[in-house]
Design a protein around this motif. Sequence first.
Motif, PDB file in Angstrom:
ATOM      1  N   CYS A  13       0.860  -1.179   0.000  1.00 39.35           N
ATOM      2  CA  CYS A  13       0.000   0.000   0.000  1.00 39.35           C
ATOM      3  C   CYS A  13       0.896   1.228   0.000  1.00 39.35           C
ATOM      4  CB  CYS A  13      -0.885  -0.029   1.239  1.00 39.35           C
ATOM      5  SG  CYS A  13      -1.988   1.378   1.393  1.00 39.35           S
ATOM      6  N   GLU A  14       0.850   1.994  -1.089  1.00 44.21           N
ATOM      7  CA  GLU A  14       1.591   3.252  -1.173  1.00 44.21           C
ATOM      8  C   GLU A  14       0.671   4.347  -0.653  1.00 44.21           C
ATOM      9  OE1 GLU A  14       3.292   6.388  -4.431  1.00 44.21           O
ATOM     10  OE2 GLU A  14       1.557   5.146  -4.831  1.00 44.21           O
ATOM     11  N   ILE A  15       1.150   5.136   0.309  1.00 46.63           N
ATOM     12  CA  ILE A  15       0.323   6.143   0.971  1.00 46.63           C
ATOM     13  C   ILE A  15       0.913   7.525   0.699  1.00 46.63           C
ATOM     14  CG2 ILE A  15      -0.643   6.902   3.167  1.00 46.63           C
ATOM     15  CD1 ILE A  15       0.060   3.917   4.101  1.00 46.63           C
ATOM     16  N   THR A  16       0.094   8.402   0.099  1.00 50.78           N
ATOM     17  CA  THR A  16       0.506   9.783  -0.146  1.00 50.78           C
ATOM     18  C   THR A  16      -0.537  10.700   0.467  1.00 50.78           C
ATOM     19  OG1 THR A  16      -0.621   9.869  -2.281  1.00 50.78           O
ATOM     20  CG2 THR A  16       1.683   9.179  -2.301  1.00 50.78           C
ATOM     21  N   GLY A  17      -0.300  11.994   0.399  1.00 55.67           N
ATOM     22  CA  GLY A  17      -1.260  12.944   0.946  1.00 55.67           C
ATOM     23  C   GLY A  17      -1.093  13.147   2.436  1.00 55.67           C
ATOM     24  N   GLU A  18       0.013  12.671   2.980  1.00 58.92           N
ATOM     25  CA  GLU A  18       0.339  12.889   4.382  1.00 58.92           C
ATOM     26  C   GLU A  18       1.633  13.695   4.434  1.00 58.92           C
ATOM     27  OE1 GLU A  18       0.577   9.075   6.282  1.00 58.92           O
ATOM     28  OE2 GLU A  18      -1.554   8.675   6.039  1.00 58.92           O
ATOM     29  N   ALA A  19       2.138  13.909   5.624  1.00 63.84           N
ATOM     30  CA  ALA A  19       3.373  14.687   5.773  1.00 63.84           C
ATOM     31  C   ALA A  19       4.535  14.040   5.025  1.00 63.84           C
ATOM     32  CB  ALA A  19       3.716  14.834   7.255  1.00 63.84           C
ATOM     33  N   ARG A  20       4.549  12.701   4.981  1.00 66.12           N
ATOM     34  CA  ARG A  20       5.604  12.009   4.230  1.00 66.12           C
ATOM     35  C   ARG A  20       5.008  10.818   3.477  1.00 66.12           C
ATOM     36  NH1 ARG A  20       7.551   7.385   6.682  1.00 66.12           N
ATOM     37  NH2 ARG A  20       6.840   7.061   8.806  1.00 66.12           N
ATOM     38  N   GLY A  42      -8.386  10.905   4.543  1.00 68.44           N
ATOM     39  CA  GLY A  42      -7.888  11.917   3.623  1.00 68.44           C
ATOM     40  C   GLY A  42      -6.615  11.513   2.900  1.00 68.44           C
ATOM     41  N   SER A  43      -5.962  10.441   3.361  1.00 73.68           N
ATOM     42  CA  SER A  43      -4.766   9.964   2.670  1.00 73.68           C
ATOM     43  C   SER A  43      -5.161   9.348   1.331  1.00 73.68           C
ATOM     44  CB  SER A  43      -4.045   8.904   3.505  1.00 73.68           C
ATOM     45  OG  SER A  43      -3.576   9.448   4.702  1.00 73.68           O
ATOM     46  N   HIS A  44      -4.231   9.339   0.413  1.00 67.97           N
ATOM     47  CA  HIS A  44      -4.438   8.713  -0.897  1.00 67.97           C
ATOM     48  C   HIS A  44      -3.587   7.451  -0.940  1.00 67.97           C
ATOM     49  CE1 HIS A  44      -6.367  12.423  -2.062  1.00 67.97           C
ATOM     50  NE2 HIS A  44      -5.305  13.070  -1.605  1.00 67.97           N
ATOM     51  N   VAL A  45      -4.175   6.360  -1.399  1.00 68.65           N
ATOM     52  CA  VAL A  45      -3.455   5.090  -1.424  1.00 68.65           C
ATOM     53  C   VAL A  45      -3.583   4.412  -2.788  1.00 68.65           C
ATOM     54  CG1 VAL A  45      -3.745   4.727   1.055  1.00 68.65           C
ATOM     55  CG2 VAL A  45      -5.378   3.718  -0.521  1.00 68.65           C
ATOM     56  N   PRO A  68      -5.620   5.650  -7.551  1.00 67.44           N
ATOM     57  CA  PRO A  68      -5.595   6.002  -6.132  1.00 67.44           C
ATOM     58  C   PRO A  68      -6.999   6.064  -5.523  1.00 67.44           C
ATOM     59  CG  PRO A  68      -5.268   7.967  -7.444  1.00 67.44           C
ATOM     60  CD  PRO A  68      -5.357   6.814  -8.397  1.00 67.44           C
ATOM     61  N   PHE A  69      -7.072   5.719  -4.261  1.00 66.34           N
ATOM     62  CA  PHE A  69      -8.281   5.833  -3.462  1.00 66.34           C
ATOM     63  C   PHE A  69      -8.026   6.873  -2.385  1.00 66.34           C
ATOM     64  CE2 PHE A  69      -8.003   1.265  -4.604  1.00 66.34           C
ATOM     65  CZ  PHE A  69      -9.139   1.164  -5.381  1.00 66.34           C
ATOM     66  N   ASP A 115       2.778   9.936 -11.436  1.00 66.38           N
ATOM     67  CA  ASP A 115       3.066  10.306 -10.050  1.00 66.38           C
ATOM     68  C   ASP A 115       3.327   9.092  -9.163  1.00 66.38           C
ATOM     69  OD1 ASP A 115       0.397   9.504 -10.338  1.00 66.38           O
ATOM     70  OD2 ASP A 115      -0.213  10.613  -8.564  1.00 66.38           O
ATOM     71  N   PHE A 116       3.243   7.910  -9.730  1.00 73.48           N
ATOM     72  CA  PHE A 116       3.440   6.673  -8.990  1.00 73.48           C
ATOM     73  C   PHE A 116       4.876   6.219  -9.181  1.00 73.48           C
ATOM     74  CE2 PHE A 116       2.679   1.926  -8.734  1.00 73.48           C
ATOM     75  CZ  PHE A 116       2.533   1.909  -7.360  1.00 73.48           C
TER      76      PHE A 116
END
Length: 181
Positions: A13-20, A42-45, A68-69, A115-116
């Motif tokens: 699971c790749e997680i974006t939309g957070e601080a890191r 609110g994170s994007h995965v 992404p979800f 972006d992946f």
Amino acid sequence: GDGNGILGFEVSCEITGEARHRYQHATSGPDGVFQIFGLRQGSHVRLYGGRHRGSDVEDELVSDILGPFTVGPEGLEDLTIIAFRPGTISGTLLDDEKKPLSNVWVKAHYTDAPDFPYSGPDARTDEAGRFSVKHLATGHYSLEVYADGVNRVVDLPAIKIARSEHVKDLVITDPKPKRPR
């Protein structure tokens, strides 16, 4: 489960939309169910998975890259990941005089989601310049060749891999040095 699950399927699971930017991983149980904890609203995965058992390609499975979800208040529930046999891209790498290029790396870059950061697998050419890039999920791939610290662009249209598809007998002649971005 319904008896159709796959034991030991590794889900990333790749997680974006957070601080890191971060990754989490899980392995499916006997019923095929997996759980990934700690997803924030609110994170994007993006999810993708595979089961690799050494060099035994007959037992190998991969999944499409899903997402992404956006994680909602209840997280992400009841996602189904369909596993299938991976695809390959194989061929021969030649220099400008049509002689085989041996001991050179050929890397597949997944291009359906710029972006992946999934760059995909790579393979080294043999003495005859032959290569076979394995473990490919469904999608479009560009190829890059590198040896001795020099990356070279392969000037081909993106190669589309369908589920379990094998693109064979590709001949790449005289790859050009990569231009700085």
